[in-house]
Each structure stands twice: as C-alpha cells, then as structure tokens.
Enzyme design. Structure first.
Site, PDB file in Angstrom:
ATOM      1  N   SER A 311       0.799  -1.214   0.000  1.00  0.00           N
ATOM      2  CA  SER A 311       0.000   0.000   0.000  1.00  0.00           C
ATOM      3  C   SER A 311       0.837   1.271   0.000  1.00  0.00           C
ATOM      4  CB  SER A 311      -0.973  -0.023   1.170  1.00  0.00           C
ATOM      5  OG  SER A 311      -2.114   0.739   0.855  1.00  0.00           O
ATOM      6  N   LYS A 336      -1.681  -3.899  -2.933  1.00  0.00           N
ATOM      7  CA  LYS A 336      -2.877  -3.404  -2.248  1.00  0.00           C
ATOM      8  C   LYS A 336      -3.135  -1.992  -2.751  1.00  0.00           C
ATOM      9  CE  LYS A 336      -5.389  -1.589   1.243  1.00  0.00           C
ATOM     10  NZ  LYS A 336      -5.637  -0.168   1.527  1.00  0.00           N
ATOM     11  N   GLN A 340      -8.982   3.282   2.186  1.00  0.00           N
ATOM     12  CA  GLN A 340      -9.982   3.086   3.237  1.00  0.00           C
ATOM     13  C   GLN A 340     -10.233   4.384   4.004  1.00  0.00           C
ATOM     14  OE1 GLN A 340      -7.694   0.424   2.649  1.00  0.00           O
ATOM     15  NE2 GLN A 340      -9.483  -0.375   1.592  1.00  0.00           N
TER      16      GLN A 340
END
Length: 487
Positions: A311, A336, A340
């Site tokens: 990420s 990833k 979020q």
C-alpha cells in the site's frame, strides 16, 4: 490533494487492533465532507442521492430483531445482535479491507494510532476467508519467530481461527506482554502446518532508521508510515545530504503501509514540482491527483521492496519509479491498491466502520491491486529465509524425513555448510554437516539435532541474516546505486 483535519494511521498489531489491512486512511469528518452527507452509513441510490434504510428495509430488519427477542429459545444480548447485523452488512461487501469494530476494539484501534504497542507485531488481512499475514514488523516477535508475508494463520493456542471475522481472530491472538501465542500456520510450498511460539512484547514505534554506507551511499529504512515518519525521514535525509551523500537507498521491505499525507511528504523532495505523486479514483471514475511541490534530486535513488511491502510502500515506490527515475530492487510487492476511510464518530456509541471508498493509482495510472509492483532488478531472498523455526520437541536423527529436517537443512545451507539435499530427508551428508556445525560451536559432534544444537543453529542463522554483509537484496541495491553514480 488537499487534506484538512486529522489523519489516522492504520496498521494491524495483533493483540492491539482488530482491523483489516488499511493503509490510506482519512478521518471520518473529511470523508463526510467529501461525500456531501452527514450520515456515515448513508447508502447511494441509482440517482446518486444518499439514503439510509428504506421503510421496507427498516421494517424487515426490525421484524427479524423482534423475532429473535420474542421467539428465540433463550435470552440474547441485543447489542451483540445489532453488532452482528452490522458485521453482516460489511461482510456482504466481499471486501477484505472493510470492517466493523465494536466499541472495545475501536478504542484499542484509536489508542494505537499514536501510542505505544504491545503484541506480536504483524499486519493481517482476510484473503478468501483465511487470516493472512501481510507483513511482520521489523524486529517484532512475529519477525523474530519467522512469520512471513502470505502465511495463513490457522489457530492460536489451540483455538481455530477458521471462519472468524478478522476482529474475532485478533481478539484470540491479543494478550499482555510476556504471554505466549502458539500459532499454527500454513505456508505455501510447505506440506505440513508450521508451529510457531511467539512471546508478546512491546513493539518499537520508531519508524525511520538511517545510516551512511560505503562510498557515501545513504540508506533510509522506513518500517511504517506513521504520523511522525515524514518528519523523521526528512530530517535524516537532510543529515545524509549534508554528509555528502552521492546516492540513496530507501528500504521499505516488510513495510505494511501508513498514512497518505506522510507518503506524499516523503516523495515530495524527489518528484519535481507539478508532477503527480499519486491518483485517487472514486467509483464515479473521477480521478484526483496529488501534485508534488518538490524540486527533485540529482543523485540516484533505489527503492528496496519485497512481498511484505504494501500500500503506502507501493505508493512511494510507484511515484519515485515513474516520476523520479528511481530503480526498484527486490521482489514483487504485496499489491494493495485501495483507499480506506475510518468512520470513528458517526455511529455514536464508540464503535467504528472502516470502508474502502476508492482506488489509488500510480502517476501513470497503473493500479497495482492484487498484482504488486515488479522490481526493475529482481533479487529473491535465499531459501533459508523461508525456513520455519525448529520446534525442539524431539531429537532429529539420520534417516528421518520431516519438515523439521528440511528447516535444519535450509539453516545449515544458509550458514555455508555443504549439503547434498534440502528436501527433509536426513542423509549422511546432512549428518556430516551437522557434526561440523556442532564442532564449530563447541558442542558434542553427535550428528543429532537436540534442543541445544537447534537453539544454537537458530541463533547463528539470525545473526547471519541480520548482518548487512549477507543481505543479498541490499548488496544488489548498493551495486545498482554505484552503477548509476558511475554513469
């Protein structure tokens, strides 16, 4: 991209946080402003207008709750039933990175954002129903025990983790400092489950480690992208530059991620002004770029990644590769590529919903989700990196065949002892190699691996692995920087 208000770091430290893998996380009030709604649980109708439950939906859910309370054969905790309903809604999304946390778990999550931590030190997600390790944190109990990215956690202290929500699994693993967590794990390429015993401990909250290597090549290791990582990185970068640094290695191996504005601040010095660092794409297809205000650097930069780089680490690697000319060394990263949001206030009772709201893309528009970033120079870790720790419950002797024997062979081979095989069969050559190792350590050269020999073997391998002179990926990164300096 302009960020107002408080940002929130998310990384899972087992025993402290019940969460999924979440890296680019914003405060709830930011997202609410962005959605144009004051209700964090609002649905979006085909017309685009957010709405809560319809009367029919509300009636249906209320009817089921009423049936449970009036007809179920024993008394129920209404709060648990409601929490279960919310868990069900989030689970129905089929998204491993969206989750619901009840009040107690949410409090632990919030406390973990900027505080100290106690746990085993690993980030996990749910992958096809399996509790799966994203990355062990450097120098944590998880790393010291040999937990690896992509390991699947099967049980803890004899309790199965199969079929559990992630927060339920984490609740079984968490515990106070000094207590043990015996994990059963499944590892790709290993036929039998592996047992690891971890002792929960305080997790080091320092995230940046810098040093000058040979030939004035700087190395900055970033272990997580937490709230103060950007400041620490820029400070260390300045110090290295003042010392005459000619090239830089940024090491984000086993870095599970962190906060987006922090990644941006770290990328800024290397990406020229006006160039994109990252793009965020909403479900409408609208893309918003975060543009650099930096000046760029003339010295070469290498980014070190591995399969535990996820990420935010991938944001940094993608930005510096595509807009700063950095070279990626190591192995393909985790993959990833979603964003979020943590809604930590809108539920009103201390609970929390964390939800995927967008994709992130590299400056060139590449989506790395479930693919990862491929290195320019691939350097896979040696086979002994995957050797599970030895259980030390029985003596290993000639002609035995087991995964434990294979681990011993991998460790002996890693330390330079000559072996004819590493398939788990305790051969004559394996016995000779073990005798040689025992003699070098002042142990009785029995050719049998007892507890004392096993402990010494693991200790020697750990020392070997931690010696940067044996880090094949770092060695290649240094050589790559030298080549660019030479050119």
């Amino acid at each position: 991209m302009n960020f107002k208000g408080r940002t929130v770091l998310v990384f899972v430290l087992l025993t402290m946080v019940a969460s999924v893998l979440a890296t680019l996380v914003l405060a709830d009030r930011l997202v609410l402003g962005g959605l144009g709604s004051g209700n964090g649980l609002a649905a979006v109708l085909p017309s685009g207008q957010p709405q809560g439950l319809t009367k029919q939906e509300e009636s249906k859910i209320g009817a089921v709750l009423s049936l449970i309370e009036t007809k179920y054969y024993k008394a129920v905790d209404r709060g648990k039933v409601v929490d279960g309903a919310i868990n069900g809604m989030i689970s129905a999304l089929g998204d491993p990175y969206s989750s619901y946390m009840e009040k107690e778990t949410a409090e632990q999550f919030t406390e973990s954002i900027e505080g100290s931590f106690t746990g085993i030190g690993a980030e996990v997600t749910i992958d096809n129903g399996d509790i799966t390790v994203v990355s062990p944190i450097k120098d944590s109990p998880a790393e010291r025990a040999g937990l690896m990215p992509k390991d699947v956690l099967l049980s803890v202290n004899g309790e199965s983790l199969q079929g559990l929500q992630l927060n339920e699994a984490v609740a079984k693993i968490r515990g106070p400092k000094g207590t043990k967590a015996k994990l059963q794990i499944r590892r790709s390429g290993v036929s039998q489950p592996i047992s690891l015993v971890l002792v929960r401990d305080d997790i080091d909250v320092e995230t940046v480690y810098a040093k000058m290597l040979e030939d004035n090549i700087g190395k900055i290791e970033i272990r997580q992208f937490s709230m103060h990582t950007g400041e620490r990185f820029l400070s260390e970068l300045e110090q290295l530059e003042k010392k005459g640094m000619k090239g830089l290695i940024i090491d984000v191996r086993n870095n599970p991620g962190g906060v987006l504005p922090v990644v941006v601040s770290i990328a800024q010095p290397f990406v020229p002004e006006g160039e994109p660092i990252v793009q965020v794409e909403e479900k409408s297809g609208t893309k918003e770029q975060t543009l650099s205000k930096g000046t760029g650097r003339k010295y070469p930069v290498v980014i070190l990644i591995n399969k535990g780089s996820a990420s935010a680490s991938e944001v940094l690697a993608g930005a510096l590769k595509e807009r700063a000319g950095a070279i990626i060394v190591g192995e393909t990263s985790y993959g990833k590529g979603t964003v979020q949001v943590s809604y930590n206030k809108v539920l009103g009772d201390g609970s929390l919903v964390k939800m995927t709201i967008a994709k992130w893309l590299t400056p060139d528009g590449n989506w790395v989700h479930e693919k990862g970033i491929n290195p320019d120079v691939e350097v896979l870790p040696p086979d002994y990196y995957s050797a599970p720790r030895l259980s030390k419950t029985k003596v290993l002797t000639k002609d035995m065949l087991s995964e434990e024997v294979r681990s011993m062979q991998l460790m002996l081979g890693g330390l330079g002892y000559k072996l004819d095989r590493k398939d788990g069969y305790f051969s004559g050559d394996t016995e000779a190699a073990l005798k040689s190792f025992q003699s070098s350590q002042g142990l009785p050269a029995t050719g049998k691996l007892d507890r004392t020999s096993a402990e010494k073997l693991e200790q020697q391998l750990v020392q070997f692995v931690r010696d940067e002179n044996n880090d094949v990926q770092l060695i290649q990164a240094v050589e790559t920087v030298k080549e660019k300096i030479g050119r």
